[in-house]
Design a protein around this motif. Sequence first.
Motif, PDB file in Angstrom:
ATOM      1  N   PRO A  63     102.441  16.894   2.522  1.00  0.00           N
ATOM      2  CA  PRO A  63     101.350  15.932   2.378  1.00  0.00           C
ATOM      3  C   PRO A  63     100.347  16.066   3.522  1.00  0.00           C
ATOM      4  CG  PRO A  63     103.479  14.864   2.081  1.00  0.00           C
ATOM      5  CD  PRO A  63     103.746  16.250   2.589  1.00  0.00           C
ATOM      6  N   CYS A  64      99.082  15.957   3.161  1.00  0.00           N
ATOM      7  CA  CYS A  64      98.000  16.086   4.133  1.00  0.00           C
ATOM      8  C   CYS A  64      96.932  15.046   3.804  1.00  0.00           C
ATOM      9  CB  CYS A  64      97.418  17.491   4.054  1.00  0.00           C
ATOM     10  SG  CYS A  64      96.030  17.759   5.157  1.00  0.00           S
ATOM     11  N   ASP A  65      96.407  14.413   4.828  1.00  0.00           N
ATOM     12  CA  ASP A  65      95.425  13.340   4.652  1.00  0.00           C
ATOM     13  C   ASP A  65      94.047  13.749   5.168  1.00  0.00           C
ATOM     14  OD1 ASP A  65      94.981  10.754   3.670  1.00  0.00           O
ATOM     15  OD2 ASP A  65      95.240   9.842   5.632  1.00  0.00           O
ATOM     16  N   ILE A  96     101.213  16.303   7.519  1.00  0.00           N
ATOM     17  CA  ILE A  96     100.705  17.219   8.543  1.00  0.00           C
ATOM     18  C   ILE A  96      99.198  17.394   8.416  1.00  0.00           C
ATOM     19  CG2 ILE A  96     102.866  18.540   8.674  1.00  0.00           C
ATOM     20  CD1 ILE A  96     101.305  20.720   7.025  1.00  0.00           C
ATOM     21  N   ASP A  97      98.616  18.039   9.416  1.00  0.00           N
ATOM     22  CA  ASP A  97      97.250  18.550   9.335  1.00  0.00           C
ATOM     23  C   ASP A  97      97.336  20.035   9.021  1.00  0.00           C
ATOM     24  OD1 ASP A  97      96.184  16.093   9.981  1.00  0.00           O
ATOM     25  OD2 ASP A  97      95.580  16.653  12.017  1.00  0.00           O
ATOM     26  N   VAL A  98      96.392  20.520   8.224  1.00  0.00           N
ATOM     27  CA  VAL A  98      96.371  21.939   7.871  1.00  0.00           C
ATOM     28  C   VAL A  98      95.204  22.683   8.512  1.00  0.00           C
ATOM     29  CG1 VAL A  98      97.647  21.578   5.720  1.00  0.00           C
ATOM     30  CG2 VAL A  98      95.141  21.522   5.694  1.00  0.00           C
ATOM     31  N   ALA A 103      96.344  21.295  13.561  1.00  0.00           N
ATOM     32  CA  ALA A 103      96.955  21.946  12.391  1.00  0.00           C
ATOM     33  C   ALA A 103      98.378  22.373  12.728  1.00  0.00           C
ATOM     34  CB  ALA A 103      96.132  23.158  11.969  1.00  0.00           C
ATOM     35  N   HIS A 104      99.262  22.166  11.774  1.00  0.00           N
ATOM     36  CA  HIS A 104     100.648  22.596  11.967  1.00  0.00           C
ATOM     37  C   HIS A 104     100.661  24.124  12.110  1.00  0.00           C
ATOM     38  CE1 HIS A 104     104.843  23.449  11.274  1.00  0.00           C
ATOM     39  NE2 HIS A 104     105.095  22.162  11.534  1.00  0.00           N
ATOM     40  N   PRO A 105     101.449  24.652  13.040  1.00  0.00           N
ATOM     41  CA  PRO A 105     101.508  26.110  13.243  1.00  0.00           C
ATOM     42  C   PRO A 105     101.851  26.898  11.978  1.00  0.00           C
ATOM     43  CG  PRO A 105     102.608  24.983  15.042  1.00  0.00           C
ATOM     44  CD  PRO A 105     102.261  23.934  14.026  1.00  0.00           C
ATOM     45  N   LEU A 106     102.654  26.328  11.081  1.00  0.00           N
ATOM     46  CA  LEU A 106     102.956  27.013   9.828  1.00  0.00           C
ATOM     47  C   LEU A 106     101.680  27.282   9.047  1.00  0.00           C
ATOM     48  CD1 LEU A 106     104.768  28.104   7.547  1.00  0.00           C
ATOM     49  CD2 LEU A 106     104.999  25.722   6.761  1.00  0.00           C
ATOM     50  N   PHE A 107     100.819  26.273   8.937  1.00  0.00           N
ATOM     51  CA  PHE A 107      99.599  26.450   8.153  1.00  0.00           C
ATOM     52  C   PHE A 107      98.592  27.329   8.880  1.00  0.00           C
ATOM     53  CE2 PHE A 107     101.531  23.546   5.348  1.00  0.00           C
ATOM     54  CZ  PHE A 107     100.950  23.792   4.123  1.00  0.00           C
ATOM     55  N   THR A 108      98.588  27.319  10.196  1.00  0.00           N
ATOM     56  CA  THR A 108      97.754  28.256  10.947  1.00  0.00           C
ATOM     57  C   THR A 108      98.179  29.677  10.617  1.00  0.00           C
ATOM     58  OG1 THR A 108      97.403  26.634  12.709  1.00  0.00           O
ATOM     59  CG2 THR A 108      97.025  28.952  13.269  1.00  0.00           C
TER      60      THR A 108
END
Length: 159
Positions: A63-65, A96-98, A103-108
Amino acid sequence: MTNVYDFTVKLTNGHQKELSDYEGKPLIIVNTASKCGFTPQFKGLQELYDKYQDRGLEILGFPCDQFNNQEFDNIEDTTAFCQLNYGVKFPIFAKIDVNGENAHPLFTFLKEQKKGILSKNIKWNFTKFLVDSKGNVVERYAPTTDPSKIEEDLIKYFM
């Protein structure tokens, strides 16, 4: 970080989950939102999960807002909404933030591996990444891509 399995993410209960737990399985990683025009894609994602889970597919929802505040403030509301309205059984993680400095490191990492059109940033909710069973990002799908369109690549790469 060399592949998706090098990352740790937060579960909705606050505990950490190592993505290496999914090693050897194809993944669809998606940023989600409960109050978005694309929210009905939960149904299609769940259909893929139902069809291919026994062959190893895992779908990971984050989820991201960040896009017009289209996610509940409380993660329990998010998970209940997904389960009640779309029958979601695949894992939903902590919000998380994308994009941006938080931004979460996974999405980076995902964005660096597969850039979007014109930039690497995620433009909206329901951007989807297909990851092979070795943890490599093999495809990126726009928010407008219906989950059923991913099935062809799932078959091509994994099934």
